[in-house]
Structures are given as structure tokens and as C-alpha cells.
Design an enzyme around this catalytic site. Sequence first.
Site, PDB file in Angstrom:
ATOM      1  N   ARG A 185       0.854  -1.189   0.000  1.00  0.00           N
ATOM      2  CA  ARG A 185       0.000   0.000   0.000  1.00  0.00           C
ATOM      3  C   ARG A 185       0.887   1.236   0.000  1.00  0.00           C
ATOM      4  NH1 ARG A 185      -2.936   0.625   5.026  1.00  0.00           N
ATOM      5  NH2 ARG A 185      -1.500   2.342   5.392  1.00  0.00           N
ATOM      6  N   GLU A 208       4.445   7.205   2.780  1.00  0.00           N
ATOM      7  CA  GLU A 208       5.300   6.019   2.957  1.00  0.00           C
ATOM      8  C   GLU A 208       4.798   4.897   2.071  1.00  0.00           C
ATOM      9  OE1 GLU A 208       5.164   3.488   6.351  1.00  0.00           O
ATOM     10  OE2 GLU A 208       3.059   3.844   6.710  1.00  0.00           O
ATOM     11  N   ASN A 214       4.166   0.781   2.202  1.00  0.00           N
ATOM     12  CA  ASN A 214       4.061  -0.351   3.138  1.00  0.00           C
ATOM     13  C   ASN A 214       4.244  -1.667   2.402  1.00  0.00           C
ATOM     14  OD1 ASN A 214       2.895   1.133   5.637  1.00  0.00           O
ATOM     15  ND2 ASN A 214       1.636   1.841   3.923  1.00  0.00           N
ATOM     16  N   SER A 244      -2.863  -2.662   6.116  1.00  0.00           N
ATOM     17  CA  SER A 244      -4.191  -2.994   6.642  1.00  0.00           C
ATOM     18  C   SER A 244      -5.297  -2.138   6.024  1.00  0.00           C
ATOM     19  CB  SER A 244      -4.183  -2.853   8.160  1.00  0.00           C
ATOM     20  OG  SER A 244      -3.753  -1.572   8.494  1.00  0.00           O
ATOM     21  N   LYS A 266      11.938   2.722   6.167  1.00  0.00           N
ATOM     22  CA  LYS A 266      11.932   4.153   5.829  1.00  0.00           C
ATOM     23  C   LYS A 266      13.268   4.564   5.206  1.00  0.00           C
ATOM     24  CE  LYS A 266       7.952   5.118   8.241  1.00  0.00           C
ATOM     25  NZ  LYS A 266       7.296   3.843   8.421  1.00  0.00           N
ATOM     26  N   LYS A 305      11.544  10.207  11.482  1.00  0.00           N
ATOM     27  CA  LYS A 305      10.973   8.854  11.547  1.00  0.00           C
ATOM     28  C   LYS A 305      12.043   7.791  11.790  1.00  0.00           C
ATOM     29  CE  LYS A 305       7.472   9.867   8.002  1.00  0.00           C
ATOM     30  NZ  LYS A 305       6.720   9.303   6.874  1.00  0.00           N
ATOM     31  N   GLU A 362       7.087   0.516  11.805  1.00  0.00           N
ATOM     32  CA  GLU A 362       5.776   0.491  11.156  1.00  0.00           C
ATOM     33  C   GLU A 362       4.691   0.532  12.220  1.00  0.00           C
ATOM     34  OE1 GLU A 362       5.479   0.413   7.911  1.00  0.00           O
ATOM     35  OE2 GLU A 362       7.636   0.219   7.676  1.00  0.00           O
ATOM     36  N   GLY A 363       3.485   0.913  11.790  1.00  0.00           N
ATOM     37  CA  GLY A 363       2.323   0.688  12.641  1.00  0.00           C
ATOM     38  C   GLY A 363       1.851   1.885  13.429  1.00  0.00           C
ATOM     39  N   ARG A 395      -7.973   7.511   4.582  1.00  0.00           N
ATOM     40  CA  ARG A 395      -8.036   7.706   6.038  1.00  0.00           C
ATOM     41  C   ARG A 395      -8.074   9.198   6.329  1.00  0.00           C
ATOM     42  NH1 ARG A 395      -2.895   4.643   8.044  1.00  0.00           N
ATOM     43  NH2 ARG A 395      -2.275   5.452   6.030  1.00  0.00           N
TER      44      ARG A 395
HETATM   45  P1  ADP Z   1       3.903   4.403  10.071  1.00  0.00           P
HETATM   46  O1  ADP Z   1       4.795   3.388   9.479  1.00  0.00           O
HETATM   47  O2  ADP Z   1       3.967   4.481  11.549  1.00  0.00           O
HETATM   48  O3  ADP Z   1       2.502   4.323   9.518  1.00  0.00           O
HETATM   49  P2  ADP Z   1       4.069   6.902   8.555  1.00  0.00           P
HETATM   50  O4  ADP Z   1       5.262   7.332   7.790  1.00  0.00           O
HETATM   51  O5  ADP Z   1       2.906   6.455   7.743  1.00  0.00           O
HETATM   52  O6  ADP Z   1       4.536   5.799   9.591  1.00  0.00           O
HETATM   53  O7  ADP Z   1       3.627   8.096   9.510  1.00  0.00           O
HETATM   54  C1  ADP Z   1       2.488   8.028  10.341  1.00  0.00           C
HETATM   55  C2  ADP Z   1       1.544   9.190  10.068  1.00  0.00           C
HETATM   56  O8  ADP Z   1       2.233  10.422  10.252  1.00  0.00           O
HETATM   57  C3  ADP Z   1       1.021   9.229   8.648  1.00  0.00           C
HETATM   58  O9  ADP Z   1      -0.125   8.432   8.497  1.00  0.00           O
HETATM   59  C4  ADP Z   1       0.733  10.726   8.463  1.00  0.00           C
HETATM   60  O10 ADP Z   1      -0.529  11.061   9.008  1.00  0.00           O
HETATM   61  C5  ADP Z   1       1.818  11.380   9.292  1.00  0.00           C
HETATM   62  N1  ADP Z   1       2.960  11.727   8.417  1.00  0.00           N
HETATM   63  C6  ADP Z   1       4.055  10.973   8.192  1.00  0.00           C
HETATM   64  N2  ADP Z   1       4.886  11.577   7.331  1.00  0.00           N
HETATM   65  C7  ADP Z   1       4.312  12.749   6.992  1.00  0.00           C
HETATM   66  C8  ADP Z   1       4.683  13.836   6.133  1.00  0.00           C
HETATM   67  N3  ADP Z   1       5.829  13.858   5.460  1.00  0.00           N
HETATM   68  N4  ADP Z   1       3.832  14.884   6.040  1.00  0.00           N
HETATM   69  C9  ADP Z   1       2.664  14.903   6.725  1.00  0.00           C
HETATM   70  N5  ADP Z   1       2.267  13.918   7.547  1.00  0.00           N
HETATM   71  C10 ADP Z   1       3.072  12.844   7.690  1.00  0.00           C
HETATM   72 MG    MG Z   2       1.677   4.803   7.709  1.00  0.00          MG
END
Ligand code: ADP
Ligand code: MG
Length: 518
Positions: free
Chosen positions: A134, A156, A158, A163, A337, A399, A403-404, A492
Site C-alpha cells: 500500500r 510512505e 508499506n 491494513s 523508511k 521517523k 511500522e504501525g 483515512r
Molecule cells: P507508520 O509506518 O507508523 O505508519 P508513517 O510514515 O505512515 O509511519 O507516519 C504516520 C503518520 O504520520 C502518517 O499516516 C501521516 O498522518 C503522518 N505523516 C508521516 N509523514 C508525513 C509527512 N511527510 N507529512 C505529513 N504527515 C506525515
Molecule cells: Mg503509515
Amino acid sequence: MANAVYPPYPPTLTQAEQEYLLTNLKDWSITHGLAVRPTSSYVTEDLDPARALATTAPVTLFPSLFPRSCFDQARAVSQAYSELYSAIAADEEWLGEIVKELLEIDDFIENLWKVHLAVKKEGYAQSLQLGLFRSDYMVHVSDRNSDSRLSVKQVEFNTIASSFGGLSSQVASLHRYLHSVGAYPEVTSSLINDASLQCSGSVPQLASGLAKAHQAYVESDKPNRPVCVLFLVQDVERNVFDQRHLEYALNTDHGVRTFRLPFSRVLEDTSLDQDRKLLYTPPSFSGKQWEVSVVYFRAGYAPTEYTSQRAWDARLHIERSAVIKCPGILTHLAGSKKVQQVLATPQSPHLARFLPDKLAADKLLATFAPIYPLDESEAGLEARKLATDPQTAQKYVLKPQREGGGNNIYRSEIPGFLQSLPKTKWPAYILMEMIEPPTQGNAIFRNGEVQSGEVICELGVYGACLWRDKVENEVVKGREVLENFEAGYLLRTKGAGSSEGGVAAGFGSVDSCCLLDL
Ligand code: ADP
Ligand code: MG
């Protein structure tokens, strides 16, 4: 500026109209499994000792507005992203170089890599691999007043346990149903109509990905026992209905038998035969055995799940086996990441290695937001300056390789967090520019309550990819892609003030797209 992108939305409802909408929403969602097990703060354990209750998943009352051009852009790169990540997972040398930089500073990555090395020593028993990926995006508003003012930027990618494919098909159907019974006032009909509401094919498509892998296993391994697909799950899973939708589609539409196996029971309930075929003996079937075609990981992605050596032994046990893994360990690692950063650091030369088709590569490139390492490279030193200065840090998110949800550090908290960490650990993190999506109004129904306000959306596009690794001198070098198709979408939505977006982690809601031409 960003706030002016969408028209006023959603319509204001009278109390009677809202009650009508909510009654329909609550009943439809439970009838159709748009549901989760309640949190213990919503329904305490003493009220539900048997864990028998379910409640509506956090959902938006209205489908959120989403620019059609951005929706199309994200879908158009779906296959190229699967191409890219399957190619990365099949380039052990390149991936090994990236992982090497993390080995001493990230135990989890180190342990995953050790599992790979242990299996490599003895030789992989299965060359087929399945990815149910995803790719997540937010809408980015550029300052330039051109046709491409709005575009998607990737949050990101996945590669494990992606999910909400089960619930996202349902929430799109819910919004369509609410529209059909007149729960959305007439005044919105120029926005909410049959053409603008978007279905998500994630349930049939993801199930089809699993079924194709199952079929490929049956054809190439010719099992002489009953065969099943195993859903590897966490011991306590509130998001169980999301997974059940895929199981039921496999059962009903493809005649594939599925079982749910908690990660903690892998070593008790499965064994390997002399050809390393994975055999499953369900405790409820007194000795009856199934040969497993595919293990679909909906667990095993977080360090907190590996609290003992036994958990690592279980992961190794599966990886050694001849089962098709969704995903294999190299694919899991490809989703870190750090890999995303290496690809997306400005002027990175790496994309061309995996996607020689320049046109396809340029389309992906357009979805990258700038991401920097925090090591001692030139880009890393520049990023350290940006991250430690309270002024510039405001535009970034930090970051770790996790994950998660719930792991990131945002904006003003970055400098203090880095100061609290020995500098030797900094390279375990990446620094990403914040995407600032335009806000709009909506209302979220969660734990029996409606919360209205400004929200922002994150679009995920699923991809299913089945490939066969090519191994030369015991090193994975390239692969042949057998299947690669887009597999529906997820929207979402969370309050505009919240940094995180995880639905399960308690920050967001599931939603569907109401497309509009902007
Ligand atoms: P995880 O692997 O924990 O899902 P993500 O990279 O998806 O990590 O980050 C979690 C949440 O943080 C994302 O769903 C988003 O809402 C927010 N986020 C992450 N990176 C960004 C970004 N570059 N700009 C805006 N929001 C972000
Ligand atoms: Mg995410």
C-alpha cells in the site's frame, strides 16, 4: 492558501437529519462488518469478558472531497511502485548495503537481516513471493499557479501488513448507501453523486492476489495433502473484521481454505517436513494436517512482537519453509523508511537502477517529498542543521525504521528529541519534509460520538504483486514478475490538528473519496 482548495463542506444537518444519517450509518456498518472490537476504554473488560462485542469502525459521516487528478495520479503509479519495490527486494546486494548502515544502531533491522542470512546459508526453499503493498499519499499544494498546482506526495510505502483493505471497500459502500437513502441533503448533489463516489475494489483484489499466490504454489509444488492459506495475526487484534473480509472472499470466491494463526503459536502448531513444506495442525482438528501455500503476515512487523528469542525462532521457521511469504523478509526490509529516503533524497541516482523506463521513473519521482538521512554524508549534515534548528525543524517529521503508527517525532519536538539521543544513533532516523494537505470540513463517528471539524486525508493505493526470485550463486539477483495489478484504495481521515493518522492507534477514521474536478 491551502485552506481555499475545497468548496464549503459538508452541509449542515438539522438534528433530525443527523439522527437519520447516524441510525443508518450504525446499522449498515454492523450489518456489513464495517466494525472493530471496542477499545477497553470504550467498553471495559468486565462488561465484555468474552470479547464478543463489536462496534462501528471510526468512520466519517460524509465521503471526503478529493481532487480527481490526484486520485488518478496515485492510481497511475501503482504498478510502477510494485515494480520498484519487488525489484529492490530482489536485489540483495543493494539492499544489503543499505541495511549495513543500520545494523549497529537498530536491533530490529539487524535481527531481520540475521534471519535472512540464516536462511540464505541453507538456501531458500521457495522462490515465489507475494507483495500486498500500500502506497500512502497526501495532497500537496504547490505555490506555482500552474495546471499541476495539486499533486500527491508519498507519505510512505508499506510492504508488510498493509491494513484496512477489508474495511475500505465497506466504507465506500456505506457512503454510497447513505447517498442512496437520501441521508445527504439535496444541496450537496453537485458534489455527492453516483459519478463522484468511488468504490474500492480492495476486498476482491487483495483476495485475488492471495488466491493467485495460492494457485501458483499448488501448480508448482503439487501438494498431496489439503492446502490452506495462513493469516498470521497478533494475539489481541481489534481490527479482526478488516482481515475477515479477505478471508471470507478467499473462501467464497476462490474456494481457498484459510486459518488464523497467532504469531505466538507458530512453533506449537506448525512443523516442516523433509522438503521444508510448512504443515499446519490446527488444535481444533485433532491431528488433521494442512500444507500451507501462503503465510500472509498481519503480525510480526513491530519490535514489540519479538519479546523473546522464541518469536525470532518462529520468524526464522516461516522464512526457512517452502511456503510463499507475503512478504518475505527481504521485502519486509525493502519497506523500511531508510530505503524510501535513499530513493527520495534530492538528486538520488538510485531510482534508475530499478526502473530503467524513464517515463515511469519520472512519474514516481513526482510523488516523492524530500527526505534526508541524518548521517555524516553531505545531505545528512545539511539535514542535521535543519533538524536541530527549532525554526527550520517546524517543517519536518523525524521517523525511525518502524511500522504501525505512533513512532514519529514532529516539528518542534525534533530538536529536543535529537539532543536526548547520542549522535551515534541519529542515522537510525530519517528526516522528511511535512506535506501540508489542504483541509476541509467533515465529521467523524468514533466510540459512539460525533466529532466535527477541519480534517485532512491520506489516500492509500493497494497493489498486488507476485514474482519469482532469480538466485545466482546463492544471491538473489533479479526476479520475474508474474502478476502486478492495482488492488483498490483506502482513504483515512483525521482531525487537521493531529500529526499521526493511524485508525487503529486511535487517531483517524476510515473514509471514501468523493472526487471533484479542481
Ligand atoms: P507508520 O509506518 O507508523 O505508519 P508513517 O510514515 O505512515 O509511519 O507516519 C504516520 C503518520 O504520520 C502518517 O499516516 C501521516 O498522518 C503522518 N505523516 C508521516 N509523514 C508525513 C509527512 N511527510 N507529512 C505529513 N504527515 C506525515
Ligand atoms: Mg503509515
